[in-house]
Write a protein that holds these residues in place. Structure first.
Motif, PDB file in Angstrom:
ATOM      1  N   SER A  33       0.847  -1.187   0.000  1.00 35.83           N
ATOM      2  CA  SER A  33       0.000   0.000   0.000  1.00 35.83           C
ATOM      3  C   SER A  33       0.884   1.238   0.000  1.00 35.83           C
ATOM      4  N   SER A  38      -2.765  14.080  -0.253  1.00 33.14           N
ATOM      5  CA  SER A  38      -3.030  14.435  -1.648  1.00 33.14           C
ATOM      6  C   SER A  38      -1.903  15.320  -2.154  1.00 33.14           C
ATOM      7  N   LYS A  42       1.614   9.911  -5.124  1.00 33.99           N
ATOM      8  CA  LYS A  42       1.219   8.500  -5.118  1.00 33.99           C
ATOM      9  C   LYS A  42       0.626   8.052  -6.453  1.00 33.99           C
ATOM     10  N   SER A  43      -0.393   8.763  -6.897  1.00 29.21           N
ATOM     11  CA  SER A  43      -1.075   8.357  -8.134  1.00 29.21           C
ATOM     12  C   SER A  43      -0.185   8.561  -9.354  1.00 29.21           C
ATOM     13  N   GLN A  95     -10.103   4.486  -9.694  1.00 30.25           N
ATOM     14  CA  GLN A  95     -10.945   4.819  -8.548  1.00 30.25           C
ATOM     15  C   GLN A  95     -12.394   5.046  -8.959  1.00 30.25           C
ATOM     16  N   ASP A 172      -5.800   2.312  -7.900  1.00 33.48           N
ATOM     17  CA  ASP A 172      -5.696   3.734  -7.588  1.00 33.48           C
ATOM     18  C   ASP A 172      -6.923   4.148  -6.785  1.00 33.48           C
ATOM     19  N   GLU A 173      -6.760   4.242  -5.475  1.00 34.65           N
ATOM     20  CA  GLU A 173      -7.838   4.627  -4.568  1.00 34.65           C
ATOM     21  C   GLU A 173      -9.099   3.790  -4.820  1.00 34.65           C
ATOM     22  N   SER A 176     -12.241   5.016  -2.748  1.00 33.42           N
ATOM     23  CA  SER A 176     -12.502   6.442  -2.511  1.00 33.42           C
ATOM     24  C   SER A 176     -13.909   6.858  -2.920  1.00 33.42           C
ATOM     25  N   THR A 183     -16.773  -0.169   1.149  1.00 34.05           N
ATOM     26  CA  THR A 183     -15.324  -0.272   1.313  1.00 34.05           C
ATOM     27  C   THR A 183     -14.963  -1.641   1.885  1.00 34.05           C
ATOM     28  N   THR A 204      -3.945   4.337  -1.517  1.00 29.14           N
ATOM     29  CA  THR A 204      -5.163   4.503  -0.730  1.00 29.14           C
ATOM     30  C   THR A 204      -5.019   5.580   0.338  1.00 29.14           C
ATOM     31  N   HIS A 205      -6.161   6.199   0.675  1.00 28.82           N
ATOM     32  CA  HIS A 205      -6.250   7.123   1.809  1.00 28.82           C
ATOM     33  C   HIS A 205      -6.837   6.422   3.029  1.00 28.82           C
ATOM     34  N   GLU A 206      -7.228   5.169   2.866  1.00 31.22           N
ATOM     35  CA  GLU A 206      -7.860   4.411   3.951  1.00 31.22           C
ATOM     36  C   GLU A 206      -6.778   3.723   4.787  1.00 31.22           C
TER      37      GLU A 206
END
Length: 252
Positions: A33, A38, A42-43, A95, A172-173, A176, A183, A204-206
């Motif tokens: 991961s 942001s 990452k992306s 995403q 990619d996410e 999201s 999720t 991921t942001h999770e």
């Protein structure tokens, strides 16, 4: 055994450097991961590994094939045949699903194997139905994307990527656009893939999601890798102050 290797990767947009001296390796069957705020890169990093962005310098090797390397100060990409081979060994899950709205679920899954890989339609359909069943979507084969929930659309997107029998899957996410319940649905799918030893790279942001599914976590900030380690090492015992600051925002 390393299935993906990134060495000294740099990416610039004009005068703006968005990735700086990125280096890491991913082993076969590993789940990685990539987390960070942001704008941390990452992306963009994910897109560079998937031929969706060209790099400024560095080397990327996937499954023993060199995608790009720097020669005389400039990036040199492999020839079209090698690039296609690499592309067919990688799967990308967006995403926002990116399904073809005017195609049924079954056709969405079959399209790339038939039109890109040249798989006979009957064989492609058999595999598509098998994968849809595995992810609990066998009754949705004739449905259209607009008739599906967000979680179902994302599962179809994952099936579509799996239909090409990739060596490595990039996400990619993937959660999201989903609510917390959905999720969890995608988390279950990724755990299922992990049981099959699928190599995965997940942006991921999770944080709970990353902690639950990953073998290793990479934390990025300002276009560099600040820290990496196992989920326990990174989430419970971060070494870098920048990592601690980032994770403090996610503390209970």
């Amino acid at each position: 055994m390393s299935i993906l290797s990134v060495k000294n990767l740099e990416k610039k947009f004009g005068d703006l450097t968005v990735l700086k001296d990125i280096s890491f390796d991913i082993n076969d069957g590993e789940i990685i991961s990539i987390i960070g705020s942001s704008g941390s890169g990452k992306s963009t990093l994910l897109r560079c590994m998937n031929q969706l962005e060209t790099i400024t310098s560095g080397t990327i090797t996937i499954d023993g094939k060199t995608l790009v390397e720097t020669k005389n100060g400039a990036p040199v990409y492999a020839g079209k045949d090698i690039l296609k081979e690499i592309l067919m060994e990688t799967g990308f899950v967006f995403q926002n699903f990116n399904l073809f709205p005017h195609y049924s679920v079954l056709r969405n899954v079959m399209e790339a194997p038939v039109c890109v890989a040249g798989v006979p339609k009957k064989q492609a359909e058999e595999k598509a139905r098998e994968l849809l069943k595995k992810l609990g979507l066998e009754k949705k084969a004739d449905a259209y994307p607009c008739e599906l929930s967000g979680g179902q659309q994302q599962r179809v997107a994952i099936v579509r990527a799996l239909a090409m029998s990739p060596s490595i899957l990039f996400f990619d996410e993937p959660t999201s656009a989903l609510d917390p319940e959905l999720t969890g649905e995608i988390l279950s799918v990724i755990r299922l893939l992990a049981e099959d030893h699928m190599t995965m790279v997940i942006v991921t942001h999770e944080m709970q999601f990353a902690q639950a599914v990953s073998d290793r976590v990479i934390f990025m900030a300002d276009g560099v890798i600040v820290e990496e380690g196992t989920p326990d090492e990174l989430f419970l015992h971060p070494q870098k102050e920048r990592t601690k600051q980032f994770l403090s925002h996610y503390a209970d």
